[in-house]
Enzyme design. Structure first.
Site, PDB file in Angstrom:
ATOM      1  N   TYR A   1      77.784  18.179  48.680  1.00 42.91           N
ATOM      2  CA  TYR A   1      76.969  17.993  49.346  1.00 42.91           C
ATOM      3  C   TYR A   1      77.244  16.258  49.807  1.00 42.91           C
ATOM      4  O   TYR A   1      77.259  15.823  50.617  1.00 42.91           O
ATOM      5  CB  TYR A   1      75.198  18.140  49.273  1.00 42.91           C
ATOM      6  CG  TYR A   1      74.493  17.529  50.375  1.00 42.91           C
ATOM      7  CD1 TYR A   1      74.428  17.850  51.545  1.00 42.91           C
ATOM      8  CD2 TYR A   1      73.961  16.202  49.908  1.00 42.91           C
ATOM      9  CE1 TYR A   1      73.948  17.345  52.377  1.00 42.91           C
ATOM     10  CE2 TYR A   1      72.844  15.165  50.920  1.00 42.91           C
ATOM     11  CZ  TYR A   1      72.813  16.186  52.280  1.00 42.91           C
ATOM     12  OH  TYR A   1      71.838  15.275  53.259  1.00 42.91           O
TER      13      TYR A   1
ATOM     14  N   LYS B   1      78.818  14.494  53.105  1.00 43.55           N
ATOM     15  CA  LYS B   1      78.119  12.742  53.330  1.00 43.55           C
ATOM     16  C   LYS B   1      79.085  12.052  53.000  1.00 43.55           C
ATOM     17  O   LYS B   1      78.952  10.646  54.605  1.00 43.55           O
ATOM     18  CB  LYS B   1      76.514  12.612  52.553  1.00 43.55           C
ATOM     19  CG  LYS B   1      75.973  14.348  52.851  1.00 43.55           C
ATOM     20  CD  LYS B   1      76.145  13.994  54.717  1.00 43.55           C
ATOM     21  CE  LYS B   1      75.111  15.071  54.905  1.00 43.55           C
ATOM     22  NZ  LYS B   1      74.890  15.314  56.490  1.00 43.55           N
TER      23      LYS B   1
END
Length: 256
Positions: free
Chosen positions: A151, A155
């Protein structure tokens, strides 16, 4: 936003739903893009059906993205605002326990999805008098988050994508910015907190406090409506000189 047309991915719930509703309240035509039936629920919350288009879209499938954007342009006559909000949390585990398929899936949705929608939206955005791309990154695109390697990496990639696109599209007056929300109230963050609680061997409230709220200035989670308000500003004429930025909406969790 009267007269503008926006294509919002991940519009079936959470931040994406709030952004779509905020845009509709400001007078925009809104295409609601997601894989799930939740886009119909979002459409039901908008009082202007003539300005609303639920369009089933898988952001990891290029043909699905192309067809959804083409349908939006055919319905509303153009495209002015692209919101790349679709995303998944990915696994919660130490890197040596992360499954390759989970890594690939996280990158496919969070990064490749934004690339594909931007690729097919760009020819239409270049022809708009007030075009903008708004990418949803995260404060985890700026700082570590233990046990969330896929993740966080995805990002951070969104921030890099944003900065590069701002210069690539700037010659046609298209602004490109990222919003970096902090932990935002809703079902997805509840799932993440529960997973962190299990990984840390603590209860839900302790995990929320330790991982998400202890180091914020306001000591609280963010509301999706706060993120939607920032998206509305970035899509407006007031933000015509705001580009290549990654803007935090996080209660004071990050300072750059």
């Amino acid at each position: 936003m009267d007269g503008l047309t926006a294509f919002v991915t991940g519009a079936s719930r959470g931040i994406g739903r709030e952004i779509a509703l905020a845009f509709a309240r400001e007078g925009a035509n809104v295409a609601l893009a997601a894989r799930s039936d939740g886009i119909e629920g979002t459409a039901d919350l908008i009082d202007a059906p003539e300005r609303t288009l639920p369009v089933r879209t898988d952001v990891t499938d290029e043909s699905s993205v192309r067809e959804a954007i083409d349908r939006t342009v055919a319905e509303f006559g153009g495209l002015d605002v692209l919101v790349n909000n679709a995303g998944i949390a990915g696994p919660t585990a130490p890197v040596d326990e992360v499954d390759r398929d989970d890594w690939d899936r996280t990158m496919a949705v969070n990064v490749t999805g934004a690339y594909l929608t931007t690729k097919h939206a760009t020819p239409h955005l270049r022809g708009s008098e007030r075009a903008s791309v708004i990418n949803l990154s995260s404060i985890s695109g700026k700082r570590p988050l233990e046990n969330r390697t896929p993740y966080v990496a995805s990002k951070m990639a969104v921030v890099g994508l944003t900065r590069t696109l701002a210069f690539e599209l700037g010659e046609d007056d298209v602004t490109v910015n990222a919003i970096c929300p902090g932990a935002t109230r809703g079902p997805r963050i509840d799932d993440v907190i529960e997973a962190q609680a299990e990984a840390l061997g603590v209860g839900y409230e302790e995990a929320k406090r330790r991982v998400f709220t202890d180091d914020t200035a306001l000591g609280t989670l963010v509301d999706a409506s706060d993120v939607a308000a920032m998206a509305t500003f970035l899509a407006s004429e007031d933000a015509r000189h705001v580009t290549a930025q990654d803007v935090n909406v996080d209660g004071g969790a990050t300072w750059y």
